[in-house]
Design an enzyme around this catalytic site. Structure first.
Site, PDB file in Angstrom:
ATOM      1  N   ASP A 189      -0.075  -7.547   1.246  1.00  9.98           N
ATOM      2  CA  ASP A 189       0.370  -6.171   1.463  1.00  9.98           C
ATOM      3  C   ASP A 189       1.888  -6.075   1.524  1.00  9.98           C
ATOM      4  O   ASP A 189       2.450  -5.383   2.366  1.00  9.98           O
ATOM      5  CB  ASP A 189      -0.256  -5.577   2.727  1.00  9.98           C
ATOM      6  CG  ASP A 189      -0.147  -4.046   2.759  1.00  9.98           C
ATOM      7  OD1 ASP A 189       0.082  -3.457   1.681  1.00  9.98           O
ATOM      8  OD2 ASP A 189      -0.260  -3.454   3.846  1.00  9.98           O
ATOM      9  N   HIS A 214       0.809  -1.215   0.000  1.00 10.65           N
ATOM     10  CA  HIS A 214       0.000   0.000   0.000  1.00 10.65           C
ATOM     11  C   HIS A 214       0.849   1.274   0.000  1.00 10.65           C
ATOM     12  O   HIS A 214       0.348   2.351  -0.315  1.00 10.65           O
ATOM     13  CB  HIS A 214      -1.005   0.008   1.169  1.00 10.65           C
ATOM     14  CG  HIS A 214      -0.417   0.294   2.511  1.00 10.65           C
ATOM     15  ND1 HIS A 214      -0.150  -0.687   3.442  1.00 10.65           N
ATOM     16  CD2 HIS A 214      -0.053   1.462   3.096  1.00 10.65           C
ATOM     17  CE1 HIS A 214       0.338  -0.135   4.534  1.00 10.65           C
ATOM     18  NE2 HIS A 214       0.411   1.169   4.356  1.00 10.65           N
ATOM     19  N   SER A 268       4.694   2.431   7.828  1.00 15.03           N
ATOM     20  CA  SER A 268       4.327   1.254   7.046  1.00 15.03           C
ATOM     21  C   SER A 268       5.496   0.756   6.209  1.00 15.03           C
ATOM     22  O   SER A 268       6.150   1.522   5.490  1.00 15.03           O
ATOM     23  CB  SER A 268       3.163   1.585   6.109  1.00 15.03           C
ATOM     24  OG  SER A 268       1.987   1.827   6.831  1.00 15.03           O
TER      25      SER A 268
END
Length: 288
Positions: free
Chosen positions: A53, A23, A131
């Protein structure tokens, strides 16, 4: 220019492969990677697994700028052990936060809405920009990849993809750009066997099952590894590779960690009989 997405990552190997979250680079036209010395490198997308992901980028930096992190083990983590998160929260690069493993075995959704199971929950501060960065243990070994934060009143909760899952996916992406998913060819009743018995509206409740949990087979697909191994509708899978199976989710987790083509011992209950079978997971057929 204002970047559409910023995040973190870490060096996977000395050849220049970088692991991050999918993402972070989703829908990006281009990507750049800034290393610890401040140098910035144009990155090429090697491959991604949207359903996990995870993504792998490649940069053509010299090996002396690419010290790879030591990969640890996520299978034996304990709630309460110390962990550290490294990343780029809100653009503050090379930020370190500490906390503990606050829970194990969590489930989150990928950008495709597909469950990612066995996720690590931590109270180490994880914020936008973290992230894709590593979650490491007290010895400096990466045990997870920070991927999500759930905020609310009080402190937020952070989640990390376990490194045992990420290692398999990242290695496949780095070598070929595509992830091979093992599958058995089973459709399971989406309940524990005990709940299936108690739910009279479910046809599975009519099966004569012993008083124990497991993964109840609702259908065996034709020409699948499960059919070749001899599984049938109504079988109750109670263990795989000597690990007990309490419910369908546990079976799916175990299969996801298996190797395509390698024999997998499986124990099922068929009526009152216990059978030991061997099944070889196949590669999940690609759509289309």
């Amino acid at each position: 220019e204002i970047p559409r997405g910023t995040g973190s990552g870490f060096v996977w190997d000395a050849s220049g492969n970088i692991v991050t979250n999918y993402h972070v680079i989703e829908d990006a036209d281009r990507a750049e990677v800034t290393l610890a010395d401040g140098s910035t490198w144009q990155a090429k997308l090697v491959g991604f697994a949207r359903e996990k992901d995870l993504a792998v980028l490649h940069i053509d930096a010299p090996p002396e700028l690419l010290p790879s992190i030591v990969v640890g083990e996520s299978r034996n983590l304990k709630v309460g052990q110390t962990v550290l998160a490294i990343g780029n929260p809100f653009g503050f690069d090379q930020t370190l936060t500490t906390g503990i493993v606050s829970a194990l075995g969590r489930e989150i959704e990928s950008t495709d809405g597909i469950p990612i199971r066995d996720v690590i929950q931590t109270d180490a501060a994880i914020n936008p920009g973290n992230s894709g960065g590593p979650l490491i243990d007290a010895s400096g070994r990466v045990i997870g990849i920070n991927t999500l934060v759930r905020s609310g009143p009080g402190a937020g909760l952070g989640f990390a993809i376990p490194i045992n899952l990420a290692r398999r996916v990242a290695d496949q992406l780095a070598s070929g750009g595509e992830v091979v998913h093992p599958y058995l060819g089973l459709q399971l009743v989406p309940l524990t066997a005990r709940r299936a018995r108690e739910n009279n509206r479910d046809p599975a409740a009519l099966l004569q099952l012993p008083e124990r949990d497991g993964a109840l087979v609702q259908r065996v697909l034709e020409n699948s590894p499960a059919e070749r191994a001899g599984l049938r509708r109504g079988d109750l899978v109670v263990s795989v590779a000597d690990q007990p199976i309490r419910d369908p989710a546990a079976l799916l987790q175990r299969v996801d960690r298996s190797e395509v083509g390698q024999p997998l011992p499986i124990t099922v209950l068929r009526g009152q009989r216990q059978l030991s079978l061997s099944i070889r997971p196949a590669a999940l057929p690609r759509a289309g």
